[in-house]
Design a protein around this motif. Sequence first.
Motif, short mmCIF file in Angstrom:
data_model
loop_
_atom_site.label_atom_id
_atom_site.label_comp_id
_atom_site.label_asym_id
_atom_site.label_seq_id
_atom_site.Cartn_x
_atom_site.Cartn_y
_atom_site.Cartn_z
N ASP A 1 0.84 -1.20 0.00
CA ASP A 1 0.00 0.00 0.00
C ASP A 1 0.88 1.26 0.00
O ASP A 1 1.35 1.69 1.05
N ILE A 2 1.08 1.85 -1.16
CA ILE A 2 1.97 3.01 -1.26
C ILE A 2 1.38 4.22 -0.55
O ILE A 2 2.10 5.14 -0.17
N SER A 3 0.07 4.24 -0.32
CA SER A 3 -0.52 5.37 0.40
C SER A 3 -0.04 5.39 1.85
O SER A 3 0.02 6.45 2.48
N GLN A 4 0.31 4.23 2.40
CA GLN A 4 0.91 4.17 3.74
C GLN A 4 2.36 4.61 3.71
O GLN A 4 2.86 5.19 4.68
N ALA A 5 3.04 4.28 2.61
CA ALA A 5 4.47 4.59 2.44
C ALA A 5 5.32 3.93 3.52
O ALA A 5 6.31 4.49 3.98
N LYS A 6 4.91 2.71 3.95
CA LYS A 6 5.62 1.99 5.01
C LYS A 6 6.01 0.60 4.50
O LYS A 6 5.24 -0.07 3.81
N PHE A 7 7.23 0.19 4.92
CA PHE A 7 7.75 -1.10 4.48
C PHE A 7 8.45 -1.77 5.67
O PHE A 7 9.25 -1.14 6.35
N ILE A 8 8.14 -3.05 5.90
CA ILE A 8 8.69 -3.75 7.05
C ILE A 8 9.54 -4.94 6.61
O ILE A 8 9.23 -5.62 5.62
N MET A 9 10.64 -5.16 7.33
CA MET A 9 11.58 -6.23 7.01
C MET A 9 10.94 -7.61 7.18
O MET A 9 9.96 -7.77 7.91
N PRO A 10 11.51 -8.64 6.54
CA PRO A 10 10.96 -10.00 6.64
C PRO A 10 11.01 -10.51 8.08
O PRO A 10 11.98 -10.28 8.81
N HIS A 11 9.96 -11.20 8.49
CA HIS A 11 9.91 -11.78 9.83
C HIS A 11 8.68 -12.68 9.95
O HIS A 11 7.79 -12.65 9.11
N ASP A 12 8.66 -13.46 11.04
CA ASP A 12 7.51 -14.30 11.35
C ASP A 12 6.89 -13.86 12.67
O ASP A 12 7.59 -13.46 13.60
N HIS A 13 5.57 -13.94 12.75
CA HIS A 13 4.86 -13.79 14.02
C HIS A 13 4.51 -15.20 14.52
O HIS A 13 4.09 -16.05 13.74
N ARG A 14 4.68 -15.42 15.82
CA ARG A 14 4.41 -16.74 16.38
C ARG A 14 3.45 -16.62 17.56
O ARG A 14 3.43 -15.60 18.26
N ALA B 1 1.84 -18.40 21.27
CA ALA B 1 2.48 -18.77 22.54
C ALA B 1 3.18 -20.12 22.45
O ALA B 1 4.10 -20.40 23.24
N ASN B 2 2.76 -20.96 21.52
CA ASN B 2 3.36 -22.28 21.37
C ASN B 2 4.49 -22.31 20.34
O ASN B 2 5.02 -23.37 20.02
N GLY B 3 4.81 -21.13 19.81
CA GLY B 3 5.88 -21.06 18.83
C GLY B 3 5.44 -21.34 17.41
O GLY B 3 6.29 -21.41 16.50
N ASN B 4 4.15 -21.48 17.18
CA ASN B 4 3.66 -21.72 15.82
C ASN B 4 3.58 -20.41 15.03
O ASN B 4 3.15 -19.38 15.55
N ILE B 5 3.99 -20.44 13.77
CA ILE B 5 3.95 -19.26 12.91
C ILE B 5 2.50 -18.92 12.58
O ILE B 5 1.75 -19.77 12.10
N THR B 6 2.11 -17.69 12.87
CA THR B 6 0.74 -17.26 12.59
C THR B 6 0.68 -16.26 11.43
O THR B 6 -0.38 -16.09 10.83
N LEU B 7 1.79 -15.62 11.15
CA LEU B 7 1.82 -14.63 10.06
C LEU B 7 3.26 -14.44 9.63
O LEU B 7 4.17 -14.38 10.48
N SER B 8 3.50 -14.34 8.33
CA SER B 8 4.85 -14.14 7.82
C SER B 8 4.87 -12.98 6.82
O SER B 8 3.87 -12.71 6.15
N THR B 9 6.01 -12.31 6.76
CA THR B 9 6.29 -11.38 5.66
C THR B 9 7.68 -11.75 5.16
O THR B 9 8.60 -11.97 5.95
N ASN B 10 7.83 -11.87 3.86
CA ASN B 10 9.12 -12.32 3.32
C ASN B 10 9.66 -11.41 2.22
O ASN B 10 10.50 -11.83 1.42
N ASP B 11 9.19 -10.17 2.18
CA ASP B 11 9.73 -9.22 1.21
C ASP B 11 11.13 -8.79 1.63
O ASP B 11 11.34 -8.28 2.73
N GLN B 12 12.08 -8.99 0.76
CA GLN B 12 13.48 -8.60 1.01
C GLN B 12 13.72 -7.27 0.30
O GLN B 12 13.38 -7.12 -0.87
N PHE B 13 14.28 -6.28 1.00
CA PHE B 13 14.45 -4.99 0.32
C PHE B 13 15.67 -4.23 0.83
O PHE B 13 16.23 -4.51 1.89
N VAL B 14 16.08 -3.26 0.01
CA VAL B 14 17.09 -2.27 0.39
C VAL B 14 16.47 -0.90 0.14
O VAL B 14 15.46 -0.78 -0.57
N TYR B 15 17.07 0.13 0.72
CA TYR B 15 16.50 1.45 0.53
C TYR B 15 17.59 2.48 0.25
O TYR B 15 18.78 2.26 0.53
N ILE B 16 17.17 3.60 -0.30
CA ILE B 16 18.06 4.71 -0.63
C ILE B 16 17.70 5.89 0.26
O ILE B 16 16.52 6.22 0.41
#
Length: 531
Positions: free
Chosen positions: A203-216, A218-233
């Motif tokens: 969503d470019i209207s947000q103009a926000k970008f977050i690094m790759p990571h997993d949300h887990r 309480a039992n350590g199970n992955i509930t949500l992932s983001t895997n976009d790899q990026f660099v910035y200027i």
Amino acid sequence: MLVMLVILVIGITTVFITSLSESAIRNKRVLSSADALARAKEALIGFAISYGDTHPEDPLQPRDTAGYLPCPDINASNGEGSSNTCGTAGANSMGRLPWRTLGLTGILDGQQDCLWYAVSGNYKNNPKYGGTMNWDTPAQLHVFDSNGGELEAGEVVAVIISPGTPLPGNAERAGTTTPICRGNYTASAYLDNDTEHGINNADISQAKFIMPHDHRDANGNITLSTNDQFVYITRQDIWTAAEKRIAREAKQCLDDYAASAGGKYPLATSVSMTSAPSLFGRLSATINRSKPRAADLAMVRSFESLIPVLLTFRNNRTLQNFSAIDTPAANAKSAADNVKDYYDGINNTLESAADQLKDAAATAKDWNPGSWPSTSSINNVLNQIYNASATFSSNLPVDTGMPSSWPTSCTLFTSERWTTHWKDLIFYQLADGYKPGSSSPLSCGSSCLGIEVSGHSAPGSGSYRAVIIGSGKMLNASRDSSVIGDYLDVDNLLPQNDVSKPYKTYRTTDVAHQNTNDLVLCLDGGSGNCR
């Protein structure tokens, strides 16, 4: 039993090897994507820094300034991989990386997909936002680490993204609109939405970008992932190089001019009084060949100290700011009175102008703390200073032995990139012994200028004829073009009044650069001490 054991070992080994193979493949993809992202970043920075050399395409038209980045490829209307017109002026834009525009044929990430790219609206080239392009041009994008903490706030002008493998939240990637890159131009098909942090990379209207990571959970199970790899200027990636180029052009202009003027350099113009001659100030298209006396220059310096405190009190009416007027007003009054007395009977125009300056300072000196002056009264005093200074400066004698124009090789000071974008950020100080009217043999003696710089190995620091100072990015919230303290770092405010103090400049990798980020170049008439 032995057969079963062998089968079990083979099975475990197969799983282990398969796991290693999958890990190796993932690592190879990450490394391949990192290489593609690095190449894209380098190409985009090069595009921005050299923009004025290549745009407009018609070489007969005035050159644009540096700093602009290409629009993304948003719909292949100019051919896949080519930059398009993107949105409205000043609005952030996102699409595919315009690899063809950047000359990056065959650039694919580890998934064998083309890269995505977001650009700050103030930095895109079509349409341009219409403001100045330099350190003060705001960045509009935001990047976050895997914990949701913002990185380099206020600095990010572009993000280059390698989409990971499709995740459950991604839209369908099928399509034929991008036969080379495969798939389509739907950002949500490629870029991820981190609903836990409320950051949607698509969503470019947000103009926000977050690094790759997993949300887990309480039992350590992955509930949500983001895997976009990026660099910035960042702004620094662009403006450090662009400003250095501008500063070196100014240095070359000045050295070339001095070579045609018997070694003498023109004076600067005052920061606070834009027509007044000064040993420290800014440069312009008009050569300042005037020959002010030491007392005349001292008078200019005294008003350069008075004007900022008048402006500060006008804009922020506090007792402390009012009290700060008294001493510089008294000093300016005394300096102008001395100059007036000298020109009395010698030059009526200069005597009258100095008298007007004295009266303006006296008015400020006599303001009553029990009845503060109105804004219009302050403006009247400022206008009296500006007008009298202009009259005084334009009637000083000039060094007719110096050329009245810049060498033909110097086109910087008449170009739009200087007059519109850089003239307020580049400063100049001249050693007294090389100013107009100086006698041969030229020498600066105790007025020579010095530079303290990390890694400086060149001889001659402390014996320079002049220096160029490029203001770095704002360390305060805003700048007033007539207040030098809004541009130069604290240490670099000292040499203009005390040449025994060196200018300071550091590499961007030095810790000291965080608080002192001005660029300083020396001038020595081409004698070899400056590098």
